[in-house]
Design an enzyme around this catalytic site. Structure first.
Site, PDB file in Angstrom:
ATOM      1  N   GLU A   1       9.416  16.148  15.422  1.00  0.00           N
ATOM      2  CA  GLU A   1       9.871  15.956  14.049  1.00  0.00           C
ATOM      3  C   GLU A   1       9.202  16.995  13.145  1.00  0.00           C
ATOM      4  OE1 GLU A   1       8.686  12.301  12.044  1.00  0.00           O
ATOM      5  OE2 GLU A   1      10.760  12.157  11.354  1.00  0.00           O
TER       6      GLU A   1
ATOM      7  N   GLU B   1       9.227   1.235  11.133  1.00  0.00           N
ATOM      8  CA  GLU B   1      10.271   2.244  10.879  1.00  0.00           C
ATOM      9  C   GLU B   1       9.579   3.593  11.006  1.00  0.00           C
ATOM     10  OE1 GLU B   1      13.283   1.487  10.566  1.00  0.00           O
ATOM     11  OE2 GLU B   1      13.294  -0.595   9.893  1.00  0.00           O
TER      12      GLU B   1
ATOM     13  N   LYS C   1       0.849  -1.202   0.000  1.00  0.00           N
ATOM     14  CA  LYS C   1       0.000   0.000   0.000  1.00  0.00           C
ATOM     15  C   LYS C   1       0.879   1.244   0.000  1.00  0.00           C
ATOM     16  CE  LYS C   1      -1.793   2.998   2.688  1.00  0.00           C
ATOM     17  NZ  LYS C   1      -1.914   4.109   1.744  1.00  0.00           N
TER      18      LYS C   1
ATOM     19  N   CYS D   1      13.212  10.775   7.419  1.00  0.00           N
ATOM     20  CA  CYS D   1      13.204  10.321   8.821  1.00  0.00           C
ATOM     21  C   CYS D   1      14.600  10.393   9.426  1.00  0.00           C
ATOM     22  CB  CYS D   1      12.665   8.902   8.898  1.00  0.00           C
ATOM     23  SG  CYS D   1      13.477   7.793   7.752  1.00  0.00           S
TER      24      CYS D   1
HETATM   25  P1  NDP Z   1       1.901   8.347   7.962  1.00  0.00           P
HETATM   26  O1  NDP Z   1       2.217   7.590   9.183  1.00  0.00           O
HETATM   27  O2  NDP Z   1       0.788   9.294   7.972  1.00  0.00           O
HETATM   28  O3  NDP Z   1       1.612   7.364   6.735  1.00  0.00           O
HETATM   29  C1  NDP Z   1       2.440   6.292   6.406  1.00  0.00           C
HETATM   30  C2  NDP Z   1       1.628   5.254   5.657  1.00  0.00           C
HETATM   31  O4  NDP Z   1       0.662   4.712   6.555  1.00  0.00           O
HETATM   32  C3  NDP Z   1       0.849   5.825   4.471  1.00  0.00           C
HETATM   33  O5  NDP Z   1       0.821   4.873   3.454  1.00  0.00           O
HETATM   34  C4  NDP Z   1      -0.540   6.036   5.064  1.00  0.00           C
HETATM   35  O6  NDP Z   1      -1.571   6.022   4.104  1.00  0.00           O
HETATM   36  C5  NDP Z   1      -0.637   4.828   5.983  1.00  0.00           C
HETATM   37  N1  NDP Z   1      -1.617   4.949   7.061  1.00  0.00           N
HETATM   38  C6  NDP Z   1      -2.188   6.083   7.560  1.00  0.00           C
HETATM   39  N2  NDP Z   1      -3.072   5.774   8.531  1.00  0.00           N
HETATM   40  C7  NDP Z   1      -3.064   4.420   8.651  1.00  0.00           C
HETATM   41  C8  NDP Z   1      -3.766   3.490   9.487  1.00  0.00           C
HETATM   42  N3  NDP Z   1      -4.639   3.891  10.391  1.00  0.00           N
HETATM   43  N4  NDP Z   1      -3.514   2.178   9.343  1.00  0.00           N
HETATM   44  C9  NDP Z   1      -2.608   1.744   8.448  1.00  0.00           C
HETATM   45  N5  NDP Z   1      -1.926   2.566   7.607  1.00  0.00           N
HETATM   46  C10 NDP Z   1      -2.148   3.890   7.717  1.00  0.00           C
HETATM   47  O7  NDP Z   1       3.281   9.012   7.576  1.00  0.00           O
HETATM   48  P2  NDP Z   1       3.583   9.944   6.345  1.00  0.00           P
HETATM   49  O8  NDP Z   1       3.156   9.297   5.083  1.00  0.00           O
HETATM   50  O9  NDP Z   1       3.042  11.273   6.687  1.00  0.00           O
HETATM   51  O10 NDP Z   1       5.191   9.915   6.324  1.00  0.00           O
HETATM   52  C11 NDP Z   1       5.910  10.739   7.093  1.00  0.00           C
HETATM   53  C12 NDP Z   1       6.326  10.051   8.372  1.00  0.00           C
HETATM   54  O11 NDP Z   1       6.971   8.824   8.127  1.00  0.00           O
HETATM   55  C13 NDP Z   1       7.327  10.870   9.151  1.00  0.00           C
HETATM   56  O12 NDP Z   1       6.972  10.961  10.496  1.00  0.00           O
HETATM   57  C14 NDP Z   1       8.641  10.111   9.022  1.00  0.00           C
HETATM   58  O13 NDP Z   1       9.550  10.240  10.046  1.00  0.00           O
HETATM   59  C15 NDP Z   1       8.194   8.725   8.855  1.00  0.00           C
HETATM   60  N6  NDP Z   1       9.174   7.985   8.095  1.00  0.00           N
HETATM   61  C16 NDP Z   1       9.972   7.083   8.717  1.00  0.00           C
HETATM   62  C17 NDP Z   1      10.944   6.418   8.035  1.00  0.00           C
HETATM   63  C18 NDP Z   1      11.790   5.406   8.700  1.00  0.00           C
HETATM   64  O14 NDP Z   1      12.417   4.623   8.009  1.00  0.00           O
HETATM   65  N7  NDP Z   1      11.868   5.350   9.995  1.00  0.00           N
HETATM   66  C19 NDP Z   1      11.153   6.645   6.609  1.00  0.00           C
HETATM   67  C20 NDP Z   1      10.262   7.589   6.034  1.00  0.00           C
HETATM   68  C21 NDP Z   1       9.309   8.227   6.770  1.00  0.00           C
HETATM   69  P3  NDP Z   1      -2.134   7.354   3.383  1.00  0.00           P
HETATM   70  O15 NDP Z   1      -1.123   8.418   3.576  1.00  0.00           O
HETATM   71  O16 NDP Z   1      -2.288   6.928   1.980  1.00  0.00           O
HETATM   72  O17 NDP Z   1      -3.452   7.654   4.023  1.00  0.00           O
END
Ligand code: NDP
Length: 457
Positions: free
Chosen positions: A359, A235, A160, A269
């Site tokens: 962050e 992650e 996804k 991140c």
């Molecule tokens: P989100 O946590 O909002 O989203 C991440 C993914 O989870 C998206 O595909 C999103 O879908 C999905 N998602 C949202 N809500 C749910 C739910 N209730 N159940 C299951 N899946 C869900 O993060 P962002 O996309 O805003 O990314 C930024 C964040 O990710 C930052 O905080 C960053 O630090 C972190 N990050 C961490 C990394 C690491 O390796 N540690 C690497 C890259 C980013 P959709 O958006 O389509 O609704």
């Protein structure tokens, strides 16, 4: 712009121009269930593929990613707004990830263990259907970190992508089939996280969730997975420290520091969004940092020379802006007109200011002085996160002492790079758990089975 949340149509835009670049059907529960069923159906045959053949298929996929590298990089650059040079590097890494896990397939072996009355053998068994949920900042790259080990171990997957950035994953799914990987092994479902993502987390036929995203959603994933005792790899976010001691090569450290936090417009991140500088070198370092940041080339992501593009969305730009307060030491230039631009921003801060605690996920850095080694370690660790970080010093013993003391999963000395295909990557503390990349990732996509064979008459 995106249509309303409940619309069946998803409009994808280019954050650098605000122009529509695609319209897609948004999947819901039924489509997610169908993808899980397809992955479940494909699992017995995929796990039975001989290891050498599975390796060959992954290698073919790697080759196809290389052949289509420029196309994939352009897709990623337009959808995320990231500079094309960086996007090319990311796509090259995707190919390397598939090459690496192609090579890893045949190394993922069990053991024989001498025991009384017989022999014990271990096997690394695939888990079954795994759900992979990825964010918008490095869409294809992060997808490959999960797909590589998941497929190498013999799992089938439902991927996804984030709704904002699904285009590269959809193109990759076509290349997967072109590589000869059977239908149903890799399924991509584009839809909301709270619908498609949550369904993957709760579905009893999904054995594991590999998640990258925010700490907040990570907690929900972990809680949701508990009902079916799913395995999870998380992650999550970071607030990494770039620790600069006075004995460091200050010119080098300052020249590198902007790219450690403004790369990908700070939407990383691993961003070193806190720069901790030993007090005796603070003024000198800050002058050098301001000069280096002024040289960051911000503009059209499709130009080879561009080093920083826009943020992902107007909403995200508002969030980032809300962090900028206090002693702003530098604010860079941005293009006029359309696009979600935000300038490189340097703020002098204290470690308990909001900008140093939360962050930002944008091109904003907090610079904070420290007194001595113990103070640097204390400040670096004074955060709920523990993903990445850097240590700049010419004293090798100190570099090692500080590296061991900082509570973080991936550190670099006299460098700001966090991620390599062959080395494990992942967080301490609330940055998550489990490891991606390297051979370590294989253990996240397989379970160890122990079989005892009696040799007694
Ligand atoms: P989100 O946590 O909002 O989203 C991440 C993914 O989870 C998206 O595909 C999103 O879908 C999905 N998602 C949202 N809500 C749910 C739910 N209730 N159940 C299951 N899946 C869900 O993060 P962002 O996309 O805003 O990314 C930024 C964040 O990710 C930052 O905080 C960053 O630090 C972190 N990050 C961490 C990394 C690491 O390796 N540690 C690497 C890259 C980013 P959709 O958006 O389509 O609704």
């Amino acid at each position: 712009m995106r249509l309303c949340w409940n619309s069946p149509v998803l409009t994808i835009i280019n954050p650098a121009t605000e122009e529509q670049i695609a319209r897609l059907e948004r999947a819901g529960i039924d489509e997610t269930d169908a993808a899980i069923a397809a992955a479940k159906g494909a699992f017995p045959a995929w796990r039975a593929v001989a290891p050498a053949d599975r390796a060959r298929l992954l290698r073919r996929l790697a080759n196809l990613v290389e052949e289509h590298g420029e196309e994939l990089a352009r897709i990623e650059s337009r959808n995320v707004g990231k500079p094309i040079t960086g996007a090319r590097g990311e796509v090259a890494m995707v190919a390397s990830v598939f090459h690496f896990y192609a090579g890893a397939v045949e190394t993922h072996r069990g053991a024989t263990i001498p025991v009384a009355g017989g022999e014990a053998l271990t096997f690394h068994e695939p888990l079954g259907v795994v759900g992979l949920i990825v964010p918008w900042n490095f869409p294809l790259n992060i997808a490959s970190w999960k797909l590589g080990p998941a497929l190498a171990c013999g799992n089938t997957v439902v991927l996804k992508p984030a709704e904002l950035t699904p285009l590269s994953a959809l193109r990759l799914a076509e290349l997967v089939l072109e590589a000869g990987i059977p239908e149903g092994v890799v399924n991509v479902v584009v839809g909301q996280g709270s619908v498609v993502g949550q369904r993957l987390v709760e579905h009893p036929d999904v054995a594991k969730i590999g998640f990258t995203g925010s700490t907040e959603v990570g907690r929900q994933v972990m809680a949701g997975a508990a009902a079916t005792a799913k395995r999870v790899t998380l992650e999550l976010g970071g607030k990494s420290a770039n620790v600069v001691f006075a004995d460091a090569d200050l010119e080098r450290a300052a020249a590198a520091a902007p790219y450690a936090v403004f790369d990908n417009a700070g939407q990383d991140c691993c961003a070193r969004s806190r720069i901790l500088v030993e007090r005796s070198a603070y003024d000198r370092f800050l002058d050098l940092l301001v000069a280096a940041t002024g040289r960051v080339r911000v503009g059209d992501p499709e130009e080879d020379a561009t080093e920083m593009g826009p943020l992902i969305s107007a909403a995200h730009r508002e969030t980032v802006a809300s962090f900028v307060e206090g002693e702003v030491r530098f604010e860079g230039e941005t293009p006029d007109g359309a696009g979600f631009w935000f300038p490189c921003t340097i703020v002098e801060a204290r470690n308990d200011d909001r900008i140093a605690r939360e962050e930002v996920f944008g091109p904003v850095v907090a610079v904070i002085p420290f007194d001595d080694e113990a103070d640097a370690i204390r400040l670096a660790n004074e955060t709920p996160y523990g993903l990445s970080g850097s240590i700049w010093t010419r004293d090798g013993a100190r570099a090692l002492r500080v590296a061991r003391a900082v509570e973080s999963g991936a550190l670099s000395v006299n460098s700001n790079s966090s991620v390599r295909v062959t080395t494990p990557f992942g967080g301490f503390k609330q940055s998550g758990f489990g490891r991606e990349l390297g051979l370590e990732a294989l253990s996240g996509y397989s379970d160890v089975k122990s079989v005892y064979i009696s040799t007694e008459g």
